[in-house]
Enzyme design. Structure first.
Site, PDB file in Angstrom:
ATOM      1  N   ASP A  92       0.874  -0.982   0.079  1.00  0.00           N
ATOM      2  CA  ASP A  92       0.135  -0.321  -0.069  1.00  0.00           C
ATOM      3  C   ASP A  92       0.984   1.332   0.066  1.00  0.00           C
ATOM      4  OD1 ASP A  92      -1.684  -2.171   1.036  1.00  0.00           O
ATOM      5  OD2 ASP A  92      -3.204  -0.602   2.181  1.00  0.00           O
ATOM      6  N   LYS A 156      -6.907   3.245  -3.369  1.00  0.00           N
ATOM      7  CA  LYS A 156      -7.677   3.070  -1.832  1.00  0.00           C
ATOM      8  C   LYS A 156      -7.733   4.577  -1.638  1.00  0.00           C
ATOM      9  CE  LYS A 156      -5.312   2.247   2.649  1.00  0.00           C
ATOM     10  NZ  LYS A 156      -4.166   1.421   3.260  1.00  0.00           N
ATOM     11  N   LYS A 189     -10.243  -0.402  -2.277  1.00  0.00           N
ATOM     12  CA  LYS A 189      -9.879  -0.694  -1.013  1.00  0.00           C
ATOM     13  C   LYS A 189     -10.552   1.017   0.121  1.00  0.00           C
ATOM     14  CE  LYS A 189      -7.351  -1.511   2.555  1.00  0.00           C
ATOM     15  NZ  LYS A 189      -5.713  -1.733   3.601  1.00  0.00           N
TER      16      LYS A 189
END
Length: 225
Positions: A92, A156, A189
């Site tokens: 991430d 995300k 996400k």
């Protein structure tokens, strides 16, 4: 959806800088107990967590350039590769918001491409953190369009550390999840401020296929059997 299915969609998160290895061990053991999809941790402890989770389906999601994104693309790629070598199965990373705000979209795209490719080469997932609380609608859309070309595994919403100002949303919103799902063509996400079962289910309904939360246990246990 049952509890097992929901747990597999959760990245159980522990990103505080002042935790101990014992805290991280318990965090991983909880992830094993509940069957979470991944543990999201800082990259420096990716190897420690990977050793605990070795042989299990729970992945280590190492956070790179976290939480500000203010390191060079070369440094982020190196950090990602180091975490992957240590056993992380997902990365991430936070975009460089200075580049975003300065319209240096070629650099934003090149960074995204390099990190996504490094993850693909290792058979790992890549997640691009937008930090939506600082972005305009146009900037969010431009990042989504870059993602549609560079093909990270996920886009995300947030780090959970953003602080845009009093009264403004700091984490995931349903509107952002819907936009990112529609415009990026990749998985989404939702992360930041998701603390209840109801919030998590709403994000999934809006298009998220992964939830980042430090409150994963309560989220799963809040779902009726």
């Amino acid at each position: 959806m049952n509890r097992e299915q929901l747990a597999k969609m959760i990245d159980q998160t522990l990103l505080k800088p002042n935790v101990t290895l014992d805290d991280l061990r318990r965090h991983c053991e909880t992830a094993l107990q509940y069957g979470f999809g991944a543990v999201a941790v800082n990259s420096a402890v990716a190897g420690f967590c990977a050793e605990i989770l070795k042989g299990s389906p729970v992945r280590v999601a190492a956070c790179v350039g976290f939480p500000l994104g203010q390191s060079s693309a070369a440094v982020k790629v190196f950090e990602a590769q180091e975490a992957l070598a240590a056993g992380a199965g997902e990365i991430d990373y936070v975009v460089n918001l200075v580049d975003v705000k300065s319209d240096r979209w070629d650099l934003v795209g090149e960074e995204m491409r390099r990190i996504a490719e490094a993850c693909r080469a290792a058979g790992a997932a890549s997640k691009v953190i937008f930090e939506t609380c600082y972005l305009t609608h146009a900037e969010k859309l431009r990042l989504c369009l870059l993602a549609s070309r560079m093909r990270p595994t996920f886009v995300k919403t947030s780090t959970g550390f953003g602080t845009p100002g009093p009264g403004l949303p700091t984490g995931a919103t349903l509107e952002d999840v819907r936009l990112m799902k529609e415009a990026s063509g990749v998985q989404v996400k939702a992360s930041g401020g998701i603390r209840t079962t109801e919030q998590a289910l709403a994000m999934i309904e809006a298009g998220a296929s992964r939830i980042g939360a430090s409150n994963g246990v309560a989220i799963v246990e809040g779902l009726s059997e």
